[in-house]
Scaffold this active site. Structure first.
Site, PDB file in Angstrom:
ATOM      1  N   GLU A 174     -38.888   5.466 -38.299  1.00 21.27           N
ATOM      2  CA  GLU A 174     -38.429   4.635 -38.601  1.00 21.27           C
ATOM      3  C   GLU A 174     -37.051   4.802 -39.398  1.00 21.27           C
ATOM      4  O   GLU A 174     -36.387   4.875 -40.490  1.00 21.27           O
ATOM      5  CB  GLU A 174     -39.009   3.687 -39.998  1.00 21.27           C
ATOM      6  CG  GLU A 174     -39.478   2.769 -40.316  1.00 21.27           C
ATOM      7  CD  GLU A 174     -40.404   1.529 -41.326  1.00 21.27           C
ATOM      8  OE1 GLU A 174     -40.717   1.492 -41.117  1.00 21.27           O
ATOM      9  OE2 GLU A 174     -40.082   2.767 -42.294  1.00 21.27           O
TER      10      GLU A 174
ATOM     11  N   ALA B 220     -34.373   1.705 -39.596  1.00 20.21           N
ATOM     12  CA  ALA B 220     -34.020   1.288 -40.364  1.00 20.21           C
ATOM     13  C   ALA B 220     -34.390   1.560 -41.948  1.00 20.21           C
ATOM     14  O   ALA B 220     -35.320   2.105 -42.231  1.00 20.21           O
ATOM     15  CB  ALA B 220     -34.722  -0.296 -40.168  1.00 20.21           C
TER      16      ALA B 220
ATOM     17  N   ARG C 166     -31.487   3.997 -49.546  1.00 22.48           N
ATOM     18  CA  ARG C 166     -31.743   5.113 -48.794  1.00 22.48           C
ATOM     19  C   ARG C 166     -33.240   4.797 -48.617  1.00 22.48           C
ATOM     20  O   ARG C 166     -34.076   4.025 -49.139  1.00 22.48           O
ATOM     21  CB  ARG C 166     -30.994   6.282 -49.678  1.00 22.48           C
ATOM     22  CG  ARG C 166     -30.026   6.588 -49.531  1.00 22.48           C
ATOM     23  CD  ARG C 166     -29.916   8.683 -50.609  1.00 22.48           C
ATOM     24  NE  ARG C 166     -31.105   8.221 -51.840  1.00 22.48           N
ATOM     25  CZ  ARG C 166     -31.481   9.627 -52.947  1.00 22.48           C
ATOM     26  NH1 ARG C 166     -30.409  10.229 -51.517  1.00 22.48           N
ATOM     27  NH2 ARG C 166     -31.934   9.002 -53.201  1.00 22.48           N
ATOM     28  N   LYS C 167     -33.234   5.337 -47.513  1.00 22.59           N
ATOM     29  CA  LYS C 167     -34.341   5.182 -46.596  1.00 22.59           C
ATOM     30  C   LYS C 167     -35.603   5.732 -47.778  1.00 22.59           C
ATOM     31  O   LYS C 167     -36.743   5.739 -47.611  1.00 22.59           O
ATOM     32  CB  LYS C 167     -34.053   6.101 -45.595  1.00 22.59           C
ATOM     33  CG  LYS C 167     -35.902   6.361 -44.272  1.00 22.59           C
ATOM     34  CD  LYS C 167     -36.346   4.188 -43.959  1.00 22.59           C
ATOM     35  CE  LYS C 167     -37.264   4.168 -43.264  1.00 22.59           C
ATOM     36  NZ  LYS C 167     -37.959   3.190 -43.405  1.00 22.59           N
ATOM     37  N   VAL C 168     -35.044   7.013 -47.947  1.00 25.02           N
ATOM     38  CA  VAL C 168     -36.634   8.589 -49.019  1.00 25.02           C
ATOM     39  C   VAL C 168     -35.734   7.817 -50.230  1.00 25.02           C
ATOM     40  O   VAL C 168     -34.872   8.695 -50.356  1.00 25.02           O
ATOM     41  CB  VAL C 168     -36.219   9.315 -48.587  1.00 25.02           C
ATOM     42  CG1 VAL C 168     -37.102  10.410 -48.965  1.00 25.02           C
ATOM     43  CG2 VAL C 168     -37.170   9.057 -46.672  1.00 25.02           C
TER      44      VAL C 168
END
Length: 350
Positions: free
Chosen positions: A147, A149, A344-346
């Protein structure tokens, strides 16, 4: 210039039927194994550790595992484990970690303490090689693929489907399992609302605040829709159950105030009709996400869902409207859809 259809987010929203189908096909045996352990240990209580979008999947689990399986479900307070270092006693509970990345230290800490205490642990994650997965006696792989996005979409609906899959395994009811099998096709049908949302999104280009209402199973959908609007469009959005909204926040309403009401057909629909009437009496602008004509008739902007699905599964499909609305509104405002500012993503919290 990148078109909307070329963004990671657009593609990931539209990948969700395939993700759901893959999860249901490939993780049924794992869900059944977890259900067998729950039955074998006579577990009656579940504690869920999650953050952000995954926390909203936990809210869904509170209703599904409670209503369909008779389990008492609570949400963990990770700071008790990492900051205060005063972890509660789990007793004979299932401790369930939900995280798309499986990397947040505070969620890992909850599962690690649960294992130390001898509790049954399980993990729903998109990364089976993650630190969180290492703490699970059973790991259900979300099967969402990468993923890219920042805003989570396909991992969220996969989390909901994994919870529903566990519920069906626990109940052993063939009608429950059959209904769940129809969800990928139902999600595909729901994506047809994309054209309507694309047309109405410019109306809200300058919207600075709104509320999202959902109750029962779709309480989680209200929270997740609000989160998507906040992180992608930078709008001040608050989620409420309709009952809580009447206990004070109703005073916020003024002519034209946007209220998104998520009310698929089911036991909550009659209450939703009365609630939307109250909103209209106060001249709020109602955006309704529903397949119930009585609810849609009360809306300034009706977002009609296709043929109904069982209420307990409706959050898996209804969130598509929230995802699409956030995407189109961000696009209308010329924001970076794939990489919203400041996040951020994580996100790893302690």
């Amino acid at each position: 210039m990148t078109t909307l259809e070329q963004t990671h987010l657009y593609r990931e929203i539209h990948e969700q039927p395939d993700v759901l189908r893959r999860l249901l096909d490939e993780e049924e045996a794992t869900a059944q194994a977890l259900a067998d352990l729950i039955h074998g240990r006579n577990i009656e209580h579940v504690v869920i550790a999650a953050r952000g979008t995954s926390d909203n999947a936990g809210r869904y689990a509170q209703y599904v595992l409670g209503a369909m399986n008779g389990l008492s479900v609570g949400l963990a307070a990770p700071s008790l484990f990492t900051i205060y270092r005063r972890p509660p006693r789990f007793g004979n509970a299932l401790v369930l970690g939900i995280s798309q990345s499986g990397k947040s230290p505070d969620i890992v800490a909850v599962l690690a303490e649960a294992r130390r205490q001898g509790a049954l642990t399980a993990v729903l994650t998109n990364r089976t090689d993650s630190p969180l997965a290492e703490q699970g006696d059973v790991v259900i792989n979300l099967r969402a693929g990468e993923e890219r996005a920042v805003a989570a979409t396909k991992t969220y609906t996969a989390e909901l489907a994994a919870v529903a899959l566990l519920s069906a395994a626990l109940s052993g009811a063939t009608e429950q399992a059959a209904a769940l099998r129809g969800i990928p096709d139902a999600f595909t049908a729901t994506l047809a609302v994309d054209d309507t949302i694309a047309r109405v999104a410019p109306r809200y280009r300058y919207m600075q605040r709104c509320v999202v209402i959902g109750r029962g199973y779709n309480y989680a959908t209200a929270f997740e829709t609000a989160l998507k609007l906040k992180e992608m469009t930078y709008t001040i959005v608050e989620p409420y159950s309709s009952a809580d909204f009447l206990h004070g926040p109703l005073a916020m309403l003024e002519p034209g105030f946007p209220v998104i009401v998520i009310a698929p057909s089911g036991l909550m629909a009659a209450e939703a009709v009365e609630f939307t009437r109250t909103l209209r009496e106060r001249q709020a602008e109602v955006i309704a996400v529903s397949d119930d004509p009585a609810v849609l008739d009360q809306a300034r902007v009706p977002l009609a869902l296709p043929s109904p699905v069982p209420e307990w599964l409706s959050p898996i499909t209804a969130i598509a409207a929230g995802q699409l609305l956030a995407m189109h509104l961000a696009h209308t405002r010329d924001f970076d859809i794939d990489s919203p500012r400041s996040i951020r993503k994580v996100t790893e919290t302690v």
